[in-house]
Motif scaffolding. Structure first.
Motif, mmCIF file in Angstrom:
data_model
loop_
_atom_site.group_PDB
_atom_site.id
_atom_site.type_symbol
_atom_site.label_atom_id
_atom_site.label_comp_id
_atom_site.label_asym_id
_atom_site.label_seq_id
_atom_site.Cartn_x
_atom_site.Cartn_y
_atom_site.Cartn_z
ATOM 1 N N GLU A 131 0.842 -1.188 0.000
ATOM 2 C CA GLU A 131 0.000 0.000 0.000
ATOM 3 C C GLU A 131 0.881 1.244 0.000
ATOM 4 O O GLU A 131 1.953 1.248 0.605
ATOM 5 N N PRO A 132 0.444 2.312 -0.646
ATOM 6 C CA PRO A 132 1.229 3.545 -0.603
ATOM 7 C C PRO A 132 1.220 4.132 0.804
ATOM 8 O O PRO A 132 0.223 4.047 1.517
ATOM 9 N N ARG A 133 2.341 4.701 1.188
ATOM 10 C CA ARG A 133 2.442 5.280 2.522
ATOM 11 C C ARG A 133 2.012 6.734 2.456
ATOM 12 O O ARG A 133 2.494 7.498 1.637
ATOM 13 N N GLY A 134 1.127 7.115 3.333
ATOM 14 C CA GLY A 134 0.587 8.468 3.305
ATOM 15 C C GLY A 134 0.913 9.237 4.570
ATOM 16 O O GLY A 134 1.876 8.957 5.284
ATOM 17 N N CYS A 135 0.073 10.206 4.851
ATOM 18 C CA CYS A 135 0.300 11.124 5.962
ATOM 19 C C CYS A 135 0.245 10.396 7.309
ATOM 20 O O CYS A 135 1.017 10.692 8.207
ATOM 21 N N LEU A 136 -0.671 9.449 7.456
ATOM 22 C CA LEU A 136 -0.787 8.769 8.742
ATOM 23 C C LEU A 136 0.448 7.927 9.039
ATOM 24 O O LEU A 136 0.833 7.776 10.198
ATOM 25 N N PHE A 137 1.084 7.398 7.999
ATOM 26 C CA PHE A 137 2.332 6.669 8.225
ATOM 27 C C PHE A 137 3.407 7.620 8.738
ATOM 28 O O PHE A 137 4.155 7.290 9.657
ATOM 29 N N ALA A 138 3.480 8.815 8.167
ATOM 30 C CA ALA A 138 4.479 9.792 8.602
ATOM 31 C C ALA A 138 4.223 10.227 10.042
ATOM 32 O O ALA A 138 5.155 10.412 10.821
ATOM 33 N N LEU A 139 2.946 10.371 10.417
ATOM 34 C CA LEU A 139 2.622 10.804 11.778
ATOM 35 C C LEU A 139 2.906 9.717 12.804
ATOM 36 O O LEU A 139 3.006 10.005 13.990
ATOM 37 N N SER A 140 3.028 8.465 12.365
ATOM 38 C CA SER A 140 3.237 7.382 13.317
ATOM 39 C C SER A 140 4.717 7.158 13.631
ATOM 40 O O SER A 140 5.043 6.245 14.388
ATOM 41 N N GLN A 141 5.597 7.948 13.065
ATOM 42 C CA GLN A 141 7.024 7.761 13.301
ATOM 43 C C GLN A 141 7.410 8.282 14.690
ATOM 44 O O GLN A 141 6.987 9.366 15.080
ATOM 45 N N PRO A 142 8.203 7.539 15.462
ATOM 46 C CA PRO A 142 8.528 7.935 16.830
ATOM 47 C C PRO A 142 9.189 9.313 16.967
ATOM 48 O O PRO A 142 8.785 10.077 17.851
ATOM 49 N N PRO A 143 10.174 9.697 16.143
ATOM 50 C CA PRO A 143 10.770 11.028 16.346
ATOM 51 C C PRO A 143 9.758 12.156 16.174
ATOM 52 O O PRO A 143 9.785 13.128 16.930
ATOM 53 N N LEU A 144 8.846 12.018 15.224
ATOM 54 C CA LEU A 144 7.841 13.055 15.027
ATOM 55 C C LEU A 144 6.880 13.088 16.204
ATOM 56 O O LEU A 144 6.491 14.167 16.664
ATOM 57 N N MET A 145 6.503 11.931 16.719
ATOM 58 C CA MET A 145 5.589 11.906 17.851
ATOM 59 C C MET A 145 6.238 12.513 19.091
ATOM 60 O O MET A 145 5.584 13.220 19.851
ATOM 61 N N ILE A 146 7.533 12.259 19.297
ATOM 62 C CA ILE A 146 8.233 12.861 20.433
ATOM 63 C C ILE A 146 8.277 14.370 20.266
ATOM 64 O O ILE A 146 8.010 15.124 21.223
ATOM 65 N N PHE A 147 8.585 14.847 19.069
ATOM 66 C CA PHE A 147 8.628 16.279 18.805
ATOM 67 C C PHE A 147 7.265 16.920 19.060
ATOM 68 O O PHE A 147 7.166 17.965 19.731
#
Length: 54
Positions: free
Chosen positions: A19-35
């Motif tokens: 499946e293509p990776r979209g915005c929700l995949f990017a938001l689920s990344q740990p460094p972004l969530m910590i930021f």
């Protein structure tokens, strides 16, 4: 009219199982969530400071 095609073959079709990776995949990344958590907590502390101490 000028021919602007480059004569390259089109990209192969994507694998249907992948499946293509979209915005929700990017938001689920740990460094972004910590930021986002740090920024959110700073905003919350500033709001509470304004509400209760000023």
């Amino acid at each position: 009219m000028v021919d602007t095609s480059r004569g390259e073959a089109p990209a192969p079709p994507a694998d249907p199982a992948e499946e293509p990776r979209g915005c929700l995949f990017a938001l689920s990344q740990p460094p972004l969530m910590i930021f986002l958590t740090v920024i959110g907590s700073l905003l919350l502390m500033a709001a509470l400071h304004d509400l209760f101490l000023l």
